[in-house]
Design a protein around this motif. Structure first.
Motif, short mmCIF file in Angstrom:
data_model
loop_
_atom_site.label_atom_id
_atom_site.label_comp_id
_atom_site.label_asym_id
_atom_site.label_seq_id
_atom_site.Cartn_x
_atom_site.Cartn_y
_atom_site.Cartn_z
N LYS A 3 41.23 -12.09 42.48
CA LYS A 3 40.69 -13.43 42.71
C LYS A 3 39.92 -13.48 44.02
O LYS A 3 38.85 -14.09 44.10
CB LYS A 3 41.83 -14.46 42.72
N VAL A 4 40.46 -12.82 45.05
CA VAL A 4 39.75 -12.75 46.33
C VAL A 4 38.43 -12.00 46.15
O VAL A 4 37.38 -12.43 46.65
CB VAL A 4 40.63 -12.05 47.39
N PHE A 5 38.47 -10.88 45.43
CA PHE A 5 37.26 -10.08 45.21
C PHE A 5 36.18 -10.91 44.51
O PHE A 5 35.01 -10.93 44.94
CB PHE A 5 37.59 -8.85 44.37
N VAL A 6 36.53 -11.60 43.42
CA VAL A 6 35.56 -12.40 42.67
C VAL A 6 35.01 -13.53 43.54
O VAL A 6 33.80 -13.79 43.54
CB VAL A 6 36.21 -12.97 41.38
N THR A 7 35.86 -14.17 44.31
CA THR A 7 35.42 -15.28 45.15
C THR A 7 34.48 -14.80 46.26
O THR A 7 33.47 -15.44 46.55
CB THR A 7 36.62 -16.01 45.76
N VAL A 8 34.79 -13.66 46.86
CA VAL A 8 33.91 -13.10 47.90
C VAL A 8 32.57 -12.72 47.28
O VAL A 8 31.50 -12.94 47.89
CB VAL A 8 34.57 -11.88 48.58
N LEU A 18 42.49 -3.92 48.25
CA LEU A 18 41.92 -3.61 46.94
C LEU A 18 40.97 -2.43 47.04
O LEU A 18 41.03 -1.50 46.22
CB LEU A 18 41.18 -4.84 46.38
N GLU A 19 40.10 -2.42 48.04
CA GLU A 19 39.17 -1.32 48.21
C GLU A 19 39.92 -0.01 48.50
O GLU A 19 39.52 1.07 48.03
CB GLU A 19 38.18 -1.64 49.34
N LYS A 20 41.00 -0.12 49.26
CA LYS A 20 41.80 1.07 49.57
C LYS A 20 42.47 1.62 48.30
O LYS A 20 42.49 2.83 48.08
CB LYS A 20 42.85 0.73 50.62
N GLN A 21 43.00 0.74 47.47
CA GLN A 21 43.65 1.18 46.24
C GLN A 21 42.65 1.82 45.27
O GLN A 21 42.97 2.78 44.58
CB GLN A 21 44.35 -0.01 45.56
N LEU A 22 41.45 1.27 45.22
CA LEU A 22 40.42 1.80 44.32
C LEU A 22 39.69 2.99 44.92
O LEU A 22 38.97 3.70 44.21
CB LEU A 22 39.40 0.69 43.99
N ASP A 23 39.87 3.18 46.22
CA ASP A 23 39.19 4.27 46.94
C ASP A 23 37.67 4.13 46.85
O ASP A 23 36.96 5.12 46.75
CB ASP A 23 39.64 5.64 46.42
N ASP A 39 28.49 -4.10 50.35
CA ASP A 39 27.73 -3.63 51.50
C ASP A 39 27.76 -4.72 52.56
O ASP A 39 27.54 -5.89 52.26
CB ASP A 39 26.28 -3.33 51.10
N ARG A 40 28.08 -4.33 53.79
CA ARG A 40 28.16 -5.30 54.87
C ARG A 40 26.81 -5.45 55.54
O ARG A 40 26.20 -4.47 55.95
CB ARG A 40 29.19 -4.87 55.92
N ASN A 41 26.34 -6.71 55.63
CA ASN A 41 25.06 -7.00 56.29
C ASN A 41 25.28 -8.18 57.22
O ASN A 41 25.28 -9.33 56.81
CB ASN A 41 23.99 -7.33 55.24
N ASN A 42 25.49 -7.86 58.51
CA ASN A 42 25.91 -8.86 59.50
C ASN A 42 27.21 -9.50 59.01
O ASN A 42 28.19 -8.82 58.79
CB ASN A 42 24.80 -9.89 59.74
N ASN A 43 27.22 -10.81 58.80
CA ASN A 43 28.44 -11.47 58.34
C ASN A 43 28.49 -11.63 56.82
O ASN A 43 29.45 -12.19 56.29
CB ASN A 43 28.57 -12.86 59.00
N ARG A 44 27.47 -11.14 56.14
CA ARG A 44 27.41 -11.32 54.70
C ARG A 44 27.89 -10.07 53.98
O ARG A 44 27.69 -8.94 54.45
CB ARG A 44 25.99 -11.67 54.24
N LEU A 45 28.52 -10.28 52.82
CA LEU A 45 29.00 -9.19 51.99
C LEU A 45 28.22 -9.20 50.68
O LEU A 45 28.32 -10.15 49.90
CB LEU A 45 30.50 -9.35 51.71
N ILE A 46 27.44 -8.17 50.45
CA ILE A 46 26.61 -8.07 49.25
C ILE A 46 27.26 -7.08 48.30
O ILE A 46 27.48 -5.92 48.64
CB ILE A 46 25.17 -7.60 49.60
N GLU A 81 27.09 -1.44 43.70
CA GLU A 81 27.17 -1.01 42.31
C GLU A 81 28.62 -0.87 41.84
O GLU A 81 28.95 -1.19 40.69
CB GLU A 81 26.41 0.31 42.12
N GLN A 82 29.50 -0.40 42.72
CA GLN A 82 30.92 -0.28 42.34
C GLN A 82 31.52 -1.67 42.11
O GLN A 82 32.29 -1.87 41.17
CB GLN A 82 31.70 0.46 43.44
N GLY A 83 31.15 -2.60 42.97
CA GLY A 83 31.63 -3.96 42.80
C GLY A 83 31.13 -4.60 41.52
O GLY A 83 31.86 -5.33 40.83
#
Length: 296
Positions: free
Chosen positions: A9-14, A41-46, A51-58, A61-63
């Motif tokens: 849910k956190v992943f989808v919302t972000v 979540l990212e750690k579990q999926l490895d 992609d981090r761009n300043n304060n934004r998260l884009i 392809e994996q996402g």
């Protein structure tokens, strides 16, 4: 690996909000809690999912590979939560997006008939222009879109739906109303009141009418149909709108339809993401839309 629904849910919302702060506000969580859930979540999926761009998260392809699966799991979990809350044959919340004309003139009656037929009453309706509806479908923020603009987007399925008729209208005292056998050339140098870019109604004008005019001028650009109707009723220009949308103003003698020798028919479209999980509720609604007739 033990992935929690909270993490998804956190992943989808972000993915939808694109910042930790906005996602935290939407989820009613602290920013550290959102950051930790996403990091776990990212750690579990490895794999990094953004992609981090300043304060934004884009979303990367994996996402994008994970997003439809996460959306499906969350949809199924909501169905389980609501399983015994409704007496009808289907459960869950249906998130519908409609472009302006469809959302104001058609979707309310569609929902009325769907509720009567299905006994399902948990729907939300978001009304905006076609471009915004497509964006929210791509982000899995909506389940289905009902729009008037022709859409060519690789991640969306587009199916023809209802037919519509567009008309050019003006104030009853406009000089164009005095011309017999009106031709397109008579519209030269006219002042037009138009919808904003991204609107299917504006797209129709730009594709079907403006290429046939040597000169025309945009007097106003407005983002609601009713505002356009009122401007034209105030004799501030002419416009091209759906016949359904302007009929009340014609009946009240505030607007007059100009008969033109031009095919003014257009198609409404039904949209959904090609990887969207089609729950029993969504399948039922899709089928109902395709069989539904506004005039019945």
């Amino acid at each position: 690996m033990n992935i929690a629904l909270k993490q998804l849910k956190v992943f989808v919302t972000v993915a939808q909000e694109r910042t930790i702060t906005a996602a935290a506000d939407k989820l009613f969580l602290s920013k550290p809690a959102v950051s930790m859930a996403l990091s776990e979540l990212e750690k579990q999926l490895d794999h990094k999912l953004f992609d981090r761009n300043n304060n934004r998260l884009i979303i990367n392809e994996q996402g994008k590979r994970l997003l439809p699966l996460a959306d499906e799991l969350l949809s199924r979990s909501h169905s389980i939560e609501n399983l015994f809350d409704q007496t009808g044959p289907v459960t869950g919340n249906l998130k519908i997006g409609s472009s302006d004309t469809v959302g104001n003139q058609i979707t309310p009656f569609l929902l009325r008939d769907f509720r009567e037929s299905s006994q399902h009453y948990n729907q939300s309706l978001f009304i905006s222009n076609t471009a915004q509806i497509c964006h929210k479908l791509s982000e899995f923020e909506l389940d289905i879109g009902l729009v008037e603009g022709k859409v060519q987007q690789n991640d969306l399925v587009t199916e023809p739906w209802l037919d519509d008729e567009m008309v050019v209208v003006c104030h009853p005292s406009h000089p164009l109303t005095l011309i017999n056998n009106l031709r397109l050339v008579d519209l030269e140098n006219s002042e037009w009141v138009l919808r904003e870019p991204g609107s299917g109604t504006r797209e129709f004008f730009l594709n079907r009418i403006s290429p046939r005019l040597e000169k025309w001028h945009q007097a106003f650009e407005l983002n609601t149909t009713e505002a356009i109707i009122n401007c034209v009723a105030a004799n501030l220009g002419i416009t091209c709108l759906s016949k359904l949308a302007i009929q009340h103003a014609v009946n009240d003698n505030r607007l007059v339809i100009l008969e033109l020798p031009l095919d003014m028919r257009r198609q409404y479209w039904l949209l959904f993401h090609k990887e969207k999980y089609q729950s029993p509720l969504l399948k039922l609604f899709l089928n109902f839309c395709q069989k539904w007739d506004l005039k019945r």
